[in-house]
Design a protein around this motif. Structure first.
Motif, mmCIF file in Angstrom:
data_model
loop_
_atom_site.group_PDB
_atom_site.id
_atom_site.type_symbol
_atom_site.label_atom_id
_atom_site.label_comp_id
_atom_site.label_asym_id
_atom_site.label_seq_id
_atom_site.Cartn_x
_atom_site.Cartn_y
_atom_site.Cartn_z
ATOM 1 N N GLN A 66 50.137 -31.012 67.049
ATOM 2 C CA GLN A 66 50.970 -31.699 66.084
ATOM 3 C C GLN A 66 50.950 -33.192 66.341
ATOM 4 O OE1 GLN A 66 54.786 -29.951 66.962
ATOM 5 N NE2 GLN A 66 55.353 -31.613 68.316
ATOM 6 N N THR A 67 51.298 -33.932 65.320
ATOM 7 C CA THR A 67 51.411 -35.379 65.426
ATOM 8 C C THR A 67 52.877 -35.744 65.341
ATOM 9 O OG1 THR A 67 49.285 -35.645 64.321
ATOM 10 C CG2 THR A 67 50.693 -37.574 64.427
ATOM 11 N N SER A 68 53.349 -36.601 66.245
ATOM 12 C CA SER A 68 54.756 -36.982 66.233
ATOM 13 C C SER A 68 54.882 -38.490 66.356
ATOM 14 C CB SER A 68 55.503 -36.299 67.383
ATOM 15 O OG SER A 68 54.996 -36.746 68.621
ATOM 16 N N GLY A 69 56.116 -38.981 66.194
ATOM 17 C CA GLY A 69 56.364 -40.409 66.332
ATOM 18 C C GLY A 69 56.198 -41.140 65.018
ATOM 19 N N THR A 70 55.891 -42.430 65.125
ATOM 20 C CA THR A 70 55.773 -43.273 63.954
ATOM 21 C C THR A 70 54.658 -42.785 63.048
ATOM 22 O OG1 THR A 70 56.498 -45.165 65.257
ATOM 23 C CG2 THR A 70 55.415 -45.640 63.159
ATOM 24 N N VAL A 107 59.727 -39.553 80.547
ATOM 25 C CA VAL A 107 60.467 -40.465 79.669
ATOM 26 C C VAL A 107 60.985 -39.679 78.464
ATOM 27 C CG1 VAL A 107 60.398 -42.584 78.318
ATOM 28 C CG2 VAL A 107 58.977 -42.378 80.383
ATOM 29 N N PHE A 108 62.317 -39.609 78.336
ATOM 30 C CA PHE A 108 62.958 -38.869 77.243
ATOM 31 C C PHE A 108 63.588 -39.843 76.248
ATOM 32 C CE2 PHE A 108 62.863 -36.140 80.917
ATOM 33 C CZ PHE A 108 62.549 -34.886 80.416
ATOM 34 N N GLU A 109 63.572 -39.477 74.990
ATOM 35 C CA GLU A 109 64.120 -40.359 73.957
ATOM 36 C C GLU A 109 65.646 -40.343 73.986
ATOM 37 O OE1 GLU A 109 63.068 -41.503 69.352
ATOM 38 O OE2 GLU A 109 62.690 -39.462 70.055
ATOM 39 N N GLY A 110 66.250 -41.563 73.902
ATOM 40 C CA GLY A 110 67.697 -41.696 73.853
ATOM 41 C C GLY A 110 68.328 -41.845 75.228
ATOM 42 N N HIS A 111 69.473 -42.497 75.268
ATOM 43 C CA HIS A 111 70.249 -42.589 76.506
ATOM 44 C C HIS A 111 70.932 -41.254 76.781
ATOM 45 C CE1 HIS A 111 70.746 -47.260 76.689
ATOM 46 N NE2 HIS A 111 69.572 -46.844 77.126
ATOM 47 N N ALA A 160 69.831 -38.479 77.823
ATOM 48 C CA ALA A 160 69.116 -37.326 77.280
ATOM 49 C C ALA A 160 69.114 -36.184 78.292
ATOM 50 C CB ALA A 160 67.687 -37.720 76.936
ATOM 51 N N SER A 161 68.960 -34.968 77.792
ATOM 52 C CA SER A 161 68.840 -33.801 78.665
ATOM 53 C C SER A 161 67.483 -33.831 79.357
ATOM 54 C CB SER A 161 68.967 -32.511 77.838
ATOM 55 O OG SER A 161 70.249 -32.420 77.248
ATOM 56 N N ILE A 162 67.481 -33.583 80.664
ATOM 57 C CA ILE A 162 66.262 -33.635 81.462
ATOM 58 C C ILE A 162 65.771 -32.216 81.702
ATOM 59 C CG2 ILE A 162 65.233 -34.480 83.590
ATOM 60 C CD1 ILE A 162 66.433 -36.652 81.792
ATOM 61 N N ARG A 163 64.502 -31.974 81.345
ATOM 62 C CA ARG A 163 63.955 -30.634 81.572
ATOM 63 C C ARG A 163 62.431 -30.683 81.513
ATOM 64 N NH1 ARG A 163 64.370 -26.967 76.112
ATOM 65 N NH2 ARG A 163 62.545 -27.894 75.130
ATOM 66 N N ASP A 164 61.802 -29.541 81.846
ATOM 67 C CA ASP A 164 60.353 -29.449 81.824
ATOM 68 C C ASP A 164 59.835 -29.404 80.380
ATOM 69 O OD1 ASP A 164 61.798 -26.873 82.066
ATOM 70 O OD2 ASP A 164 59.837 -26.033 81.600
ATOM 71 N N ILE A 165 58.516 -29.511 80.241
ATOM 72 C CA ILE A 165 57.879 -29.521 78.919
ATOM 73 C C ILE A 165 57.738 -28.097 78.393
ATOM 74 C CG2 ILE A 165 55.704 -29.994 77.719
ATOM 75 C CD1 ILE A 165 55.372 -32.405 79.586
ATOM 76 N N HIS A 181 60.830 -30.206 70.443
ATOM 77 C CA HIS A 181 61.177 -31.570 70.028
ATOM 78 C C HIS A 181 61.968 -32.327 71.088
ATOM 79 C CE1 HIS A 181 65.441 -30.675 69.207
ATOM 80 N NE2 HIS A 181 65.021 -29.506 68.726
ATOM 81 N N SER A 182 62.583 -31.613 72.034
ATOM 82 C CA SER A 182 63.346 -32.279 73.086
ATOM 83 C C SER A 182 62.501 -32.588 74.324
ATOM 84 C CB SER A 182 64.545 -31.418 73.490
ATOM 85 O OG SER A 182 64.117 -30.145 73.957
ATOM 86 N N ASP A 183 61.184 -32.366 74.255
ATOM 87 C CA ASP A 183 60.292 -32.705 75.356
ATOM 88 C C ASP A 183 60.298 -34.219 75.609
ATOM 89 O OD1 ASP A 183 59.474 -30.114 75.772
ATOM 90 O OD2 ASP A 183 57.602 -30.308 74.651
ATOM 91 N N PRO A 184 59.879 -34.655 76.795
ATOM 92 C CA PRO A 184 59.709 -36.095 77.005
ATOM 93 C C PRO A 184 58.672 -36.634 76.036
ATOM 94 C CG PRO A 184 58.621 -34.842 78.745
ATOM 95 C CD PRO A 184 59.455 -33.870 77.986
ATOM 96 N N ILE A 185 58.829 -37.897 75.626
ATOM 97 C CA ILE A 185 57.843 -38.458 74.708
ATOM 98 C C ILE A 185 56.553 -38.795 75.442
ATOM 99 C CG2 ILE A 185 59.637 -39.404 73.207
ATOM 100 C CD1 ILE A 185 58.680 -42.205 74.302
ATOM 101 N N THR A 186 56.645 -39.031 76.763
ATOM 102 C CA THR A 186 55.464 -39.285 77.569
ATOM 103 C C THR A 186 55.822 -39.100 79.040
ATOM 104 O OG1 THR A 186 53.620 -40.841 77.927
ATOM 105 C CG2 THR A 186 55.838 -41.771 77.905
#
Length: 301
Positions: free
Chosen positions: A139-143, A220-224, A226-231, A235-240
Motif C-alpha cells: 500500500q501507499t501511505s502519507g502525502t 517513529v510514531f505519528e503524533g505526540h 502515541a501508543s508504542i508497539r511492534d509493526i 495504520h498505527s504502525d510507526p511511520i518509519t
C-alpha cells in the motif's frame, strides 16, 4: 491570411528569446498543456542482519484520482540496493518527468523478482544470497502526489523494509517483498537524529551470537503521546524506523513530514515480524516535533 503570416515571425522570435528549452512553450504547440514535471526518489526504512536487499526496478505505475493508470517504463532497468538508502540517503528514479497535472493516490513499483528474471532481485544474509520474490500488492501511505499543471513536484518514496520484507517458509529460505510505501514531499521533509547511551546498547538483545548489531533501532510514531508497539501492518504502525549504528551509537530517521511525533528505542527490532504480534519491548516514548527542512535532535540517555 496575410495578417497571420505577418505575425508568425514575431511569435517565433518571441519564443526563441524566451528559451527554446521551456517545456511550457512546447506544450503550447503540441496541445499538451496542463502537464507538469515530476521527480521521484527512493529511500529505505531498514531491517536488521541483511547485508543487501537488491531490487531490479524497470519502472513504476501512478494511479490518478481520476482517469487511467499512468505506466512509466525505464529505458534500462536499474539495480538498487535498498540498504544503501537509509537515513537521509536517497536515489532518484525519475527526474523531471513530464506528466499530466493532477492528484495521484497510489504508486506501484515495477520490480523484476526471482520468478520473472533469475537473480534479478535478492537478499544477502551472512554472505549467502537468497531469491527475493514479490508478494501481494502493498500500500501507499502519507502525502498524496500532486503534480501542478505547468509546475514541478518532488517526492520521495520510502520503502519500509521492516514492514515489507519477510522470510518465506520454503526450504530454500527465500524472502518475500510486499512493498509498503510512504510518500513524502521532499522539499517539506525534515529528520530526527541523535545518539543512544552505551548503557542502553549494552542490552544483550542488541547483539546476535556473532557479536554483531541485531535489533537496536528507533521507531517513529505519528503524533505526540502515541501508543508504542511492534509493526503489524496496521495504520498505527510507526511511520518509519532507523537502525542505530553500533560504531558510534547514532541514528537518523529521514524524510519525515513536519509535525508531532513520538520516538522510542528498542533493542528487540530484530524479532519484529510484521505478520504477527512480536511483543517487542520498548523504552519510554518521547515527544518530538519536526520542522520543515530541519533536523530535530533527540538523544536516548
Amino acid at each position: 491570411m496575410k495578417r497571420t503570416t505577418k505575425w508568425l515571425p514575431v511569435l517565433i522570435g518571441a519564443l526563441a528569446l524566451s528559451g527554446c528549452d521551456d517545456w511550457s512553450w512546447r506544450d503550447f504547440f503540441t496541445g499538451e498543456s496542463g502537464r507538469g514535471e515530476l521527480t521521484l526518489a527512493l529511500t529505505d526504512g531498514p531491517v536488521d542482519d541483511a547485508e543487501e536487499v537488491v531490487i531490479q526496478l524497470r519502472g513504476l505505475e501512478l494511479h490518478p484520482a481520476e482517469g487511467d493508470t499512468v505506466r512509466i517504463e525505464f529505458d534500462q532497468a536499474e539495480t538498487i540496493d535498498l540498504l544503501q538508502l537509509q537515513g537521509e540517503q536517497s536515489h532518484t528514479i525519475l527526474s523531471r518527468h513530464r506528466i499530466k497535472g493532477g492528484e495521484y493516490t497510489r504508486v506501484r513499483l515495477l520490480i523484476d523478482d526471482a520468478s520473472t528474471v533469475a537473480g534479478a532481485s535478492y537478499v544477502t544474509v551472512d554472505g549467502s544470497q537468497y531469491d527475493l520474490r514479490l508478494g501481494a500488492s502493498g500500500q501507499t501511505s502519507g502525502t498524496r502526489i500532486v503534480v501542478p499543471a505547468d509546475g514541478r513536484a518532488d517526492y520521495t518514496l520510502d520503502v519500509d523494509l521492516r514492514k515489507s520484507l519477510t522470510r518465506t517458509t520454503s526450504s530454500a529460505g527465500d524472502f518475500q517483498l510486499t512493498p509498503f510505501i510512504r510518500v513524502v514531499d521532499t522539499e517539506r521533509a525534515g529528520s530526527i537524529t541523535g545518539d543512544v547511551a552505551s548503557r542502553l546498547m549494552g542490552d544483550e538483545n542488541c547483539w546476535n551470537t556473532q557479536g554483531q548489531r541485531h535489533g537496536a533501532a528507533v521507531y517513529v510514531f505519528e503524533g505526540h503521546n502515541a501508543s508504542i508497539r511492534d509493526i503489524r501492518r496496521h495504520h498505527s504502525d510507526p511511520i518509519t524506523t532507523a537502525i542505530v549504528d553500533p560504531s558510534d551509537r547514532t541514528y537518523t530517521a529521514g524524510f519525515i513530514p513536519p509535525g508531532n511525533y513520538t520516538v522510542a528505542f528498542t533493542c528487540q527490532a530484530g524479532r519484529d515480524d510484521p505478520t504477527r504480534n512480536s511483543n517487542v519491548s520498548f523504552g519510554n516514548g518521547v515527544n518530538v516535533t519536526v520542522e520543515r527542512g530541519r533536523s530535530t535532535r533527540h538523544d536516548f540517555q
